[in-house]
Write an enzyme that holds these catalytic residues in place. Structure first.
Site, mmCIF file in Angstrom:
data_model
loop_
_atom_site.group_PDB
_atom_site.id
_atom_site.type_symbol
_atom_site.label_atom_id
_atom_site.label_comp_id
_atom_site.label_asym_id
_atom_site.label_seq_id
_atom_site.Cartn_x
_atom_site.Cartn_y
_atom_site.Cartn_z
ATOM 1 N N HIS A 142 0.815 -1.220 0.000
ATOM 2 C CA HIS A 142 0.000 0.000 0.000
ATOM 3 C C HIS A 142 0.848 1.270 0.000
ATOM 4 C CE1 HIS A 142 0.894 1.005 4.205
ATOM 5 N NE2 HIS A 142 0.943 -0.298 4.374
ATOM 6 N N HIS A 151 12.018 -1.742 -12.227
ATOM 7 C CA HIS A 151 11.844 -3.186 -12.357
ATOM 8 C C HIS A 151 11.857 -3.806 -10.958
ATOM 9 C CE1 HIS A 151 13.517 -7.252 -14.121
ATOM 10 N NE2 HIS A 151 12.405 -7.418 -13.434
HETATM 11 C C1 LIG Z 1 24.219 -7.010 -7.289
HETATM 12 C C2 LIG Z 1 24.578 -7.467 -8.683
HETATM 13 C C3 LIG Z 1 23.956 -6.502 -9.714
HETATM 14 C C4 LIG Z 1 26.083 -7.425 -8.805
HETATM 15 O O1 LIG Z 1 26.463 -7.906 -10.055
HETATM 16 P P1 LIG Z 1 28.018 -7.815 -10.477
HETATM 17 O O2 LIG Z 1 28.462 -6.369 -10.428
HETATM 18 O O3 LIG Z 1 28.144 -8.531 -11.774
HETATM 19 O O4 LIG Z 1 28.756 -8.530 -9.296
HETATM 20 P P2 LIG Z 1 29.618 -9.894 -9.286
HETATM 21 O O5 LIG Z 1 28.766 -11.055 -9.684
HETATM 22 O O6 LIG Z 1 30.884 -9.632 -10.055
HETATM 23 O O7 LIG Z 1 29.960 -10.069 -7.736
HETATM 24 C C5 LIG Z 1 30.865 -9.200 -7.072
HETATM 25 C C6 LIG Z 1 30.932 -9.633 -5.625
HETATM 26 O O8 LIG Z 1 29.697 -9.289 -4.978
HETATM 27 C C7 LIG Z 1 29.068 -10.476 -4.465
HETATM 28 N N1 LIG Z 1 27.630 -10.351 -4.773
HETATM 29 C C8 LIG Z 1 27.069 -10.179 -6.001
HETATM 30 N N2 LIG Z 1 25.730 -10.100 -5.894
HETATM 31 C C9 LIG Z 1 25.450 -10.237 -4.595
HETATM 32 C C10 LIG Z 1 24.231 -10.262 -3.886
HETATM 33 N N3 LIG Z 1 23.041 -10.111 -4.520
HETATM 34 N N4 LIG Z 1 24.279 -10.412 -2.550
HETATM 35 C C11 LIG Z 1 25.467 -10.561 -1.904
HETATM 36 N N5 LIG Z 1 26.659 -10.558 -2.538
HETATM 37 C C12 LIG Z 1 26.641 -10.400 -3.870
HETATM 38 C C13 LIG Z 1 29.689 -11.638 -5.213
HETATM 39 O O9 LIG Z 1 29.638 -12.822 -4.449
HETATM 40 C C14 LIG Z 1 31.078 -11.131 -5.435
HETATM 41 O O10 LIG Z 1 31.815 -11.310 -4.235
HETATM 42 P P3 LIG Z 1 33.378 -11.695 -4.290
HETATM 43 O O11 LIG Z 1 34.065 -10.521 -4.932
HETATM 44 O O12 LIG Z 1 33.727 -11.881 -2.855
HETATM 45 O O13 LIG Z 1 33.473 -12.926 -5.109
HETATM 46 C C15 LIG Z 1 24.032 -8.880 -9.025
HETATM 47 O O14 LIG Z 1 24.788 -9.894 -8.412
HETATM 48 C C16 LIG Z 1 22.602 -9.073 -8.628
HETATM 49 O O15 LIG Z 1 22.251 -9.416 -7.492
HETATM 50 N N6 LIG Z 1 21.716 -8.851 -9.625
HETATM 51 C C17 LIG Z 1 20.293 -9.045 -9.490
HETATM 52 C C18 LIG Z 1 19.886 -10.252 -10.354
HETATM 53 C C19 LIG Z 1 18.382 -10.385 -10.478
HETATM 54 O O16 LIG Z 1 17.628 -9.897 -9.674
HETATM 55 N N7 LIG Z 1 17.937 -11.032 -11.533
HETATM 56 C C20 LIG Z 1 16.524 -11.148 -11.809
HETATM 57 C C21 LIG Z 1 16.268 -10.784 -13.229
HETATM 58 S S1 LIG Z 1 14.558 -10.862 -13.584
#
Ligand SMILES: CC(C)(COP(=O)(O)OP(=O)(O)OC[C@H]1O[C@@H](n2cnc3c(N)ncnc32)[C@H](O)[C@@H]1OP(=O)(O)O)[C@@H](O)C(=O)NCCC(=O)NCCS
Length: 217
Positions: A142, A151
């Site tokens: 709400h 998104h």
């Molecule tokens: C947050 C996010 C954008 C970061 O992406 P990125 O910049 O490519 O990050 P990386 O995958 O290179 O990860 C970098 C570090 O952050 C950590 N990390 C990434 N996402 C994380 C999350 N959601 N929660 C906790 N830690 C996370 C990784 O483990 C990594 O740690 P390390 O350096 O110790 O290995 C991505 O992981 C994420 O959560 N995206 C959302 C995905 C989603 O919702 N998809 C649905 C589509 S409909």
């Protein structure tokens, strides 16, 4: 403006991706009789799931006379917003696609060009800006106020009175505490728990959510 009852014969979907397929199935479930895909990757890309890709965005504009509506099915918020603005300027009938199993309060306001997928819930007096993706089984409670081209990913939950700025992306399974203000162009990582306000442009992850910086973890 609410666009809750827009259905016609042929819908063009701009964006031939996995998300586009989900939007196609939502549109057909909502009562559209046929969908056609368009994508800039055409002619290199010809097929998405069971659908042929008809052409690129230029081909879409030349097919408008036999189309009853257009939806942009592109996950990138900035790209989706830019395309929506271009389509509006060209006078295209951009529609919202609301899956019949999405539950949208009658007191909520949903902006044009929004996609609400199966199981999405929008509760009383929420305001959803144009071009939103309310993805599978998310909830917006709400009095939430969402800007343009936001998104909310699958299974993400916003408690009441949350505000989310333009182009922000709330990741899959994230939760946001009531009353929190999330700025523009924010990314909330998958599974995060947001318990305090987030400034524009930040990426936050974790429980509780903290800004992601080089060397995070
Ligand atoms: C947050 C996010 C954008 C970061 O992406 P990125 O910049 O490519 O990050 P990386 O995958 O290179 O990860 C970098 C570090 O952050 C950590 N990390 C990434 N996402 C994380 C999350 N959601 N929660 C906790 N830690 C996370 C990784 O483990 C990594 O740690 P390390 O350096 O110790 O290995 C991505 O992981 C994420 O959560 N995206 C959302 C995905 C989603 O919702 N998809 C649905 C589509 S409909």
């Amino acid at each position: 403006m609410n666009n809750l009852a827009q259905v016609g014969h042929t819908l063009a979907i701009l964006g031939a991706s996995g998300h586009g397929k989900v939007v196609a199935e939502a549109a057909l479930a909502a009562g559209w009789e046929a969908v056609e895909f368009y994508d800039r990757a055409w002619p290199g890309k010809q097929q998405v799931g069971r659908w042929a890709i008809i052409g690129d965005d230029v081909a879409l504009l030349s097919a408008l006379d036999r189309l009853d509506g257009v939806v942009v099915a592109i996950g990138n918020n900035q790209i989706r917003l830019n395309l929506l603005k271009q389509l509006h300027q060209a006078g295209v009938r951009v529609v919202s696609i609301l899956h019949p199993m999405a539950c949208i309060s009658g007191s909520a306001i949903v902006g044009g060009g929004t996609v609400a997928l199966a199981g999405a819930i929008v509760n009383a007096d929420a305001v959803i800006g144009s071009g939103a993706i309310l993805n599978t089984a998310c909830s917006v409670d709400h009095d939430c106020i969402l800007g343009e081209a936001v998104h909310i990913s699958p299974g993400a939950h916003l408690a009441g009175d949350v505000q989310v700025g333009d182009r922000s992306w709330i990741g899959i399974g994230a939760s946001v505490r009531q009353g929190v203000l999330i700025g523009s162009s924010v990314i909330v990582g998958a599974g995060a728990a947001v318990v305090s306000d987030i400034a524009d442009g930040l990426t936050v992850v974790g429980v509780p959510a903290r800004p992601m910086v080089a060397g995070y973890t």
